[in-house]
Design a protein around this motif. Structure first.
Motif, PDB file in Angstrom:
ATOM      1  N   GLU A  83       0.823  -1.211   0.000  1.00 26.59           N
ATOM      2  CA  GLU A  83       0.000   0.000   0.000  1.00 26.59           C
ATOM      3  C   GLU A  83       0.858   1.261   0.000  1.00 26.59           C
ATOM      4  O   GLU A  83       0.563   2.227  -0.716  1.00 26.59           O
ATOM      5  N   ALA A  84       1.907   1.268   0.814  1.00 25.04           N
ATOM      6  CA  ALA A  84       2.772   2.444   0.906  1.00 25.04           C
ATOM      7  C   ALA A  84       3.493   2.694  -0.411  1.00 25.04           C
ATOM      8  O   ALA A  84       3.565   3.841  -0.882  1.00 25.04           O
ATOM      9  N   LEU A  85       4.027   1.641  -1.012  1.00 31.57           N
ATOM     10  CA  LEU A  85       4.726   1.802  -2.288  1.00 31.57           C
ATOM     11  C   LEU A  85       3.772   2.262  -3.384  1.00 31.57           C
ATOM     12  O   LEU A  85       4.136   3.109  -4.217  1.00 31.57           O
ATOM     13  N   ALA A  86       2.554   1.734  -3.393  1.00 29.28           N
ATOM     14  CA  ALA A  86       1.561   2.159  -4.389  1.00 29.28           C
ATOM     15  C   ALA A  86       1.223   3.634  -4.208  1.00 29.28           C
ATOM     16  O   ALA A  86       1.142   4.386  -5.190  1.00 29.28           O
ATOM     17  N   LEU A  87       1.036   4.061  -2.976  1.00 28.61           N
ATOM     18  CA  LEU A  87       0.724   5.458  -2.698  1.00 28.61           C
ATOM     19  C   LEU A  87       1.845   6.374  -3.203  1.00 28.61           C
ATOM     20  O   LEU A  87       1.588   7.389  -3.850  1.00 28.61           O
ATOM     21  N   ALA A 136       4.138   5.619  -5.532  1.00 33.04           N
ATOM     22  CA  ALA A 136       4.282   5.485  -6.985  1.00 33.04           C
ATOM     23  C   ALA A 136       3.206   6.267  -7.736  1.00 33.04           C
ATOM     24  O   ALA A 136       3.482   6.859  -8.779  1.00 33.04           O
ATOM     25  N   GLU A 137       1.996   6.274  -7.184  1.00 33.01           N
ATOM     26  CA  GLU A 137       0.901   6.995  -7.837  1.00 33.01           C
ATOM     27  C   GLU A 137       1.166   8.486  -7.888  1.00 33.01           C
ATOM     28  O   GLU A 137       0.756   9.166  -8.817  1.00 33.01           O
ATOM     29  N   GLY A 138       1.831   9.003  -6.860  1.00 30.39           N
ATOM     30  CA  GLY A 138       2.170  10.414  -6.836  1.00 30.39           C
ATOM     31  C   GLY A 138       0.990  11.349  -6.619  1.00 30.39           C
ATOM     32  O   GLY A 138       1.130  12.557  -6.765  1.00 30.39           O
ATOM     33  N   ARG A 139      -0.164  10.811  -6.257  1.00 31.00           N
ATOM     34  CA  ARG A 139      -1.340  11.664  -6.037  1.00 31.00           C
ATOM     35  C   ARG A 139      -1.318  12.342  -4.678  1.00 31.00           C
ATOM     36  O   ARG A 139      -2.002  13.325  -4.456  1.00 31.00           O
ATOM     37  N   GLU A 140      -0.547  11.781  -3.766  1.00 23.93           N
ATOM     38  CA  GLU A 140      -0.441  12.340  -2.414  1.00 23.93           C
ATOM     39  C   GLU A 140       0.966  12.903  -2.222  1.00 23.93           C
ATOM     40  O   GLU A 140       1.947  12.187  -2.366  1.00 23.93           O
ATOM     41  N   GLU A 141       1.045  14.172  -1.906  1.00 30.63           N
ATOM     42  CA  GLU A 141       2.328  14.772  -1.568  1.00 30.63           C
ATOM     43  C   GLU A 141       2.704  14.316  -0.160  1.00 30.63           C
ATOM     44  O   GLU A 141       1.855  14.267   0.735  1.00 30.63           O
ATOM     45  N   VAL A 142       3.965  13.954   0.008  1.00 28.75           N
ATOM     46  CA  VAL A 142       4.464  13.500   1.305  1.00 28.75           C
ATOM     47  C   VAL A 142       5.724  14.297   1.637  1.00 28.75           C
ATOM     48  O   VAL A 142       6.651  14.345   0.828  1.00 28.75           O
ATOM     49  N   ASP A 143       5.740  14.907   2.815  1.00 29.31           N
ATOM     50  CA  ASP A 143       6.912  15.667   3.259  1.00 29.31           C
ATOM     51  C   ASP A 143       7.831  14.846   4.150  1.00 29.31           C
ATOM     52  O   ASP A 143       9.042  15.042   4.154  1.00 29.31           O
ATOM     53  N   VAL A 144       7.248  13.954   4.931  1.00 29.79           N
ATOM     54  CA  VAL A 144       7.993  13.150   5.892  1.00 29.79           C
ATOM     55  C   VAL A 144       7.124  11.936   6.226  1.00 29.79           C
ATOM     56  O   VAL A 144       5.919  11.952   5.970  1.00 29.79           O
ATOM     57  N   ALA A 145       7.743  10.878   6.764  1.00 27.16           N
ATOM     58  CA  ALA A 145       6.976   9.666   7.031  1.00 27.16           C
ATOM     59  C   ALA A 145       7.377   9.033   8.358  1.00 27.16           C
ATOM     60  O   ALA A 145       8.501   9.212   8.832  1.00 27.16           O
ATOM     61  N   VAL A 146       6.434   8.269   8.918  1.00 27.83           N
ATOM     62  CA  VAL A 146       6.674   7.433  10.088  1.00 27.83           C
ATOM     63  C   VAL A 146       6.454   6.000   9.627  1.00 27.83           C
ATOM     64  O   VAL A 146       5.363   5.669   9.137  1.00 27.83           O
ATOM     65  N   LEU A 147       7.486   5.168   9.736  1.00 29.67           N
ATOM     66  CA  LEU A 147       7.415   3.786   9.263  1.00 29.67           C
ATOM     67  C   LEU A 147       7.534   2.806  10.418  1.00 29.67           C
ATOM     68  O   LEU A 147       8.557   2.787  11.107  1.00 29.67           O
TER      69      LEU A 147
END
Length: 122
Positions: free
Chosen positions: A46-50, A52-63
């Motif tokens: 799910e994370a990789l798809a999100l 790859a799609e590039g529809r959601e801008e992400v500034d930072v992440a918690v994994l």
């Protein structure tokens, strides 16, 4: 909420966590700090798809390191390739991380939300 406590104002934070209750507790803390929560998503796929799609801008992440038995390292690699900072959240010590990933910031679960906020704003 005061300006001082909105340390993540406007930042879009991807939350990758397979434990619903942990994600449920973390998301409001991030939002109270002014962040926009992307997700949460519960798997590497799910994370990789999100991303790859590039529809959601992400500034930072918690994994979360361990996502239902699968390591989140491919997500970390994808974030590094996109020059997106992240922190690992894990219930295990530093030795449980693969050597190539020990250089990245991490928070020990159960995470103190203030520690997570400080790590994300850095």
């Amino acid at each position: 909420m005061s300006e001082r406590t909105r340390v993540l104002d406007g930042r879009r934070i991807l939350v990758v966590e397979d434990d619903y209750l942990v994600a449920l507790a973390l998301s409001p803390a991030l939002e109270e700090a002014g962040a926009v929560v992307v997700g949460p998503v519960a798997s590497v796929e799910e994370a990789l798809a999100l991303l790859a799609e590039g529809r959601e801008e992400v500034d930072v992440a918690v994994l979360d390191v361990d996502l239902d038995g699968e390591k989140s390292y491919p997500v970390a690699d994808a974030l590094v390739a996109r020059e997106i900072r992240f922190i690992f959240a894990t219930g295990y010590g530093l030795d449980a991380l693969a050597p190539d990933y020990r250089q990245y910031p991490r928070c020990q679960k159960p995470c103190d939300h203030r520690a997570v906020l400080n790590a994300l704003k850095a």
